[in-house]
Write a protein that holds these residues in place. Structure first.
Motif, PDB file in Angstrom:
ATOM      1  N   LEU A  27      -5.172 -15.576 -12.951  1.00  0.00           N
ATOM      2  CA  LEU A  27      -5.639 -14.597 -11.977  1.00  0.00           C
ATOM      3  C   LEU A  27      -4.730 -14.554 -10.756  1.00  0.00           C
ATOM      4  CD1 LEU A  27      -9.481 -15.243 -12.135  1.00  0.00           C
ATOM      5  CD2 LEU A  27      -8.198 -13.353 -13.131  1.00  0.00           C
ATOM      6  N   ILE A  28      -4.268 -15.702 -10.310  1.00  0.00           N
ATOM      7  CA  ILE A  28      -3.324 -15.744  -9.189  1.00  0.00           C
ATOM      8  C   ILE A  28      -2.027 -15.036  -9.576  1.00  0.00           C
ATOM      9  CG2 ILE A  28      -1.883 -17.291  -7.799  1.00  0.00           C
ATOM     10  CD1 ILE A  28      -4.240 -19.273  -7.846  1.00  0.00           C
ATOM     11  N   GLY A  29      -1.563 -15.230 -10.807  1.00  0.00           N
ATOM     12  CA  GLY A  29      -0.348 -14.567 -11.273  1.00  0.00           C
ATOM     13  C   GLY A  29      -0.483 -13.060 -11.316  1.00  0.00           C
ATOM     14  N   VAL A  30      -1.626 -12.566 -11.757  1.00  0.00           N
ATOM     15  CA  VAL A  30      -1.860 -11.116 -11.808  1.00  0.00           C
ATOM     16  C   VAL A  30      -1.829 -10.529 -10.405  1.00  0.00           C
ATOM     17  CG1 VAL A  30      -3.614  -9.375 -12.306  1.00  0.00           C
ATOM     18  CG2 VAL A  30      -3.107 -11.128 -13.989  1.00  0.00           C
ATOM     19  N   VAL A  31      -2.494 -11.191  -9.474  1.00  0.00           N
ATOM     20  CA  VAL A  31      -2.511 -10.702  -8.090  1.00  0.00           C
ATOM     21  C   VAL A  31      -1.102 -10.712  -7.507  1.00  0.00           C
ATOM     22  CG1 VAL A  31      -3.333 -11.251  -5.757  1.00  0.00           C
ATOM     23  CG2 VAL A  31      -4.900 -11.383  -7.698  1.00  0.00           C
ATOM     24  N   ARG A  32      -0.351 -11.766  -7.786  1.00  0.00           N
ATOM     25  CA  ARG A  32       1.022 -11.862  -7.266  1.00  0.00           C
ATOM     26  C   ARG A  32       1.909 -10.770  -7.862  1.00  0.00           C
ATOM     27  NH1 ARG A  32       5.725 -14.423  -8.961  1.00  0.00           N
ATOM     28  NH2 ARG A  32       7.097 -15.003  -7.256  1.00  0.00           N
ATOM     29  N   ARG A  34       1.007  -7.824  -8.998  1.00  0.00           N
ATOM     30  CA  ARG A  34       0.639  -6.527  -8.411  1.00  0.00           C
ATOM     31  C   ARG A  34       1.225  -6.374  -7.016  1.00  0.00           C
ATOM     32  NH1 ARG A  34      -4.958  -4.020 -10.156  1.00  0.00           N
ATOM     33  NH2 ARG A  34      -4.854  -4.484 -12.367  1.00  0.00           N
ATOM     34  N   ARG A  35       1.204  -7.464  -6.234  1.00  0.00           N
ATOM     35  CA  ARG A  35       1.762  -7.408  -4.882  1.00  0.00           C
ATOM     36  C   ARG A  35       3.270  -7.149  -4.936  1.00  0.00           C
ATOM     37  NH1 ARG A  35       1.523 -12.712  -2.489  1.00  0.00           N
ATOM     38  NH2 ARG A  35       3.661 -12.854  -3.175  1.00  0.00           N
ATOM     39  N   VAL A  36       3.965  -7.834  -5.837  1.00  0.00           N
ATOM     40  CA  VAL A  36       5.413  -7.647  -5.966  1.00  0.00           C
ATOM     41  C   VAL A  36       5.726  -6.227  -6.437  1.00  0.00           C
ATOM     42  CG1 VAL A  36       7.435  -8.368  -7.278  1.00  0.00           C
ATOM     43  CG2 VAL A  36       5.919 -10.087  -6.307  1.00  0.00           C
ATOM     44  N   ASP A  37       4.956  -5.714  -7.398  1.00  0.00           N
ATOM     45  CA  ASP A  37       5.169  -4.343  -7.872  1.00  0.00           C
ATOM     46  C   ASP A  37       4.992  -3.337  -6.735  1.00  0.00           C
ATOM     47  OD1 ASP A  37       5.709  -5.197 -10.421  1.00  0.00           O
ATOM     48  OD2 ASP A  37       3.696  -4.775 -11.197  1.00  0.00           O
ATOM     49  N   ARG A  38       3.961  -3.539  -5.927  1.00  0.00           N
ATOM     50  CA  ARG A  38       3.714  -2.640  -4.797  1.00  0.00           C
ATOM     51  C   ARG A  38       4.866  -2.704  -3.804  1.00  0.00           C
ATOM     52  NH1 ARG A  38       1.513  -4.179  -0.258  1.00  0.00           N
ATOM     53  NH2 ARG A  38       0.406  -5.920  -1.239  1.00  0.00           N
ATOM     54  N   GLN A  39       5.353  -3.906  -3.518  1.00  0.00           N
ATOM     55  CA  GLN A  39       6.465  -4.050  -2.580  1.00  0.00           C
ATOM     56  C   GLN A  39       7.736  -3.391  -3.123  1.00  0.00           C
ATOM     57  OE1 GLN A  39       6.614  -8.283  -2.049  1.00  0.00           O
ATOM     58  NE2 GLN A  39       5.121  -8.275  -0.382  1.00  0.00           N
ATOM     59  N   LEU A  40       7.989  -3.549  -4.419  1.00  0.00           N
ATOM     60  CA  LEU A  40       9.167  -2.915  -5.016  1.00  0.00           C
ATOM     61  C   LEU A  40       9.057  -1.397  -4.974  1.00  0.00           C
ATOM     62  CD1 LEU A  40       9.784  -5.202  -8.109  1.00  0.00           C
ATOM     63  CD2 LEU A  40      11.223  -4.983  -6.091  1.00  0.00           C
ATOM     64  N   ARG A  41       7.873  -0.872  -5.272  1.00  0.00           N
ATOM     65  CA  ARG A  41       7.668   0.574  -5.250  1.00  0.00           C
ATOM     66  C   ARG A  41       7.860   1.116  -3.833  1.00  0.00           C
ATOM     67  NH1 ARG A  41       3.455   0.488  -8.050  1.00  0.00           N
ATOM     68  NH2 ARG A  41       1.963   0.179  -6.367  1.00  0.00           N
ATOM     69  N   GLU A  42       7.313   0.423  -2.834  1.00  0.00           N
ATOM     70  CA  GLU A  42       7.476   0.859  -1.444  1.00  0.00           C
ATOM     71  C   GLU A  42       8.937   0.817  -1.024  1.00  0.00           C
ATOM     72  OE1 GLU A  42       4.906  -1.702   0.744  1.00  0.00           O
ATOM     73  OE2 GLU A  42       3.091  -0.614   0.164  1.00  0.00           O
ATOM     74  N   ALA A  43       9.658  -0.217  -1.419  1.00  0.00           N
ATOM     75  CA  ALA A  43      11.076  -0.329  -1.071  1.00  0.00           C
ATOM     76  C   ALA A  43      11.885   0.771  -1.751  1.00  0.00           C
ATOM     77  CB  ALA A  43      11.608  -1.698  -1.469  1.00  0.00           C
ATOM     78  N   GLN A  44      11.552   1.095  -2.989  1.00  0.00           N
ATOM     79  CA  GLN A  44      12.269   2.150  -3.705  1.00  0.00           C
ATOM     80  C   GLN A  44      12.021   3.504  -3.046  1.00  0.00           C
ATOM     81  OE1 GLN A  44      11.059   2.579  -7.764  1.00  0.00           O
ATOM     82  NE2 GLN A  44      12.865   3.751  -8.336  1.00  0.00           N
ATOM     83  N   GLU A  45      10.769   3.757  -2.659  1.00  0.00           N
ATOM     84  CA  GLU A  45      10.467   5.025  -1.995  1.00  0.00           C
ATOM     85  C   GLU A  45      11.167   5.114  -0.642  1.00  0.00           C
ATOM     86  OE1 GLU A  45       6.240   5.065  -1.831  1.00  0.00           O
ATOM     87  OE2 GLU A  45       6.014   5.585  -3.958  1.00  0.00           O
ATOM     88  N   GLU A  46      11.213   3.998   0.075  1.00  0.00           N
ATOM     89  CA  GLU A  46      11.885   3.979   1.370  1.00  0.00           C
ATOM     90  C   GLU A  46      13.380   4.225   1.204  1.00  0.00           C
ATOM     91  OE1 GLU A  46      12.895   0.580   4.612  1.00  0.00           O
ATOM     92  OE2 GLU A  46      10.813   0.706   3.928  1.00  0.00           O
TER      93      GLU A  46
END
Length: 80
Positions: A27-32, A34-46
């Protein structure tokens, strides 16, 4: 409560504790992830916004489904 009920409750709490200990790392791995995916998506959009390019929702890299389908097609051709 009698002795049998107390032993049953202790056993149930023990089993639930073991289940939590086994499930917690995944469960900790899944949350981590998702957080990394969100950060990568935000960085790509930026980055796309800074370069003045429009962000496309479609990827230029073939999806896993496309890769899998192509692999299945080639196996069918070989075995024919």
């Amino acid at each position: 409560m009698n002795t049998n009920q107390i032993e049953g409750m202790i056993g149930m709490v023990t089993v639930l504790g073991i289940l939590v200990l086994l499930a917690l790392p995944s469960l900790i791995g899944v949350v981590r992830d998702r957080r990394v995916d969100r950060q990568l998506r935000e960085a790509q959009e930026e980055r796309a916004g800074e370069e003045g390019q429009k962000s496309s929702s479609r990827s230029t890299v073939p999806s896993t489904a496309t890769w899998y389908a192509e692999g299945r097609r080639s196996k069918k051709l070989v075995s024919s």
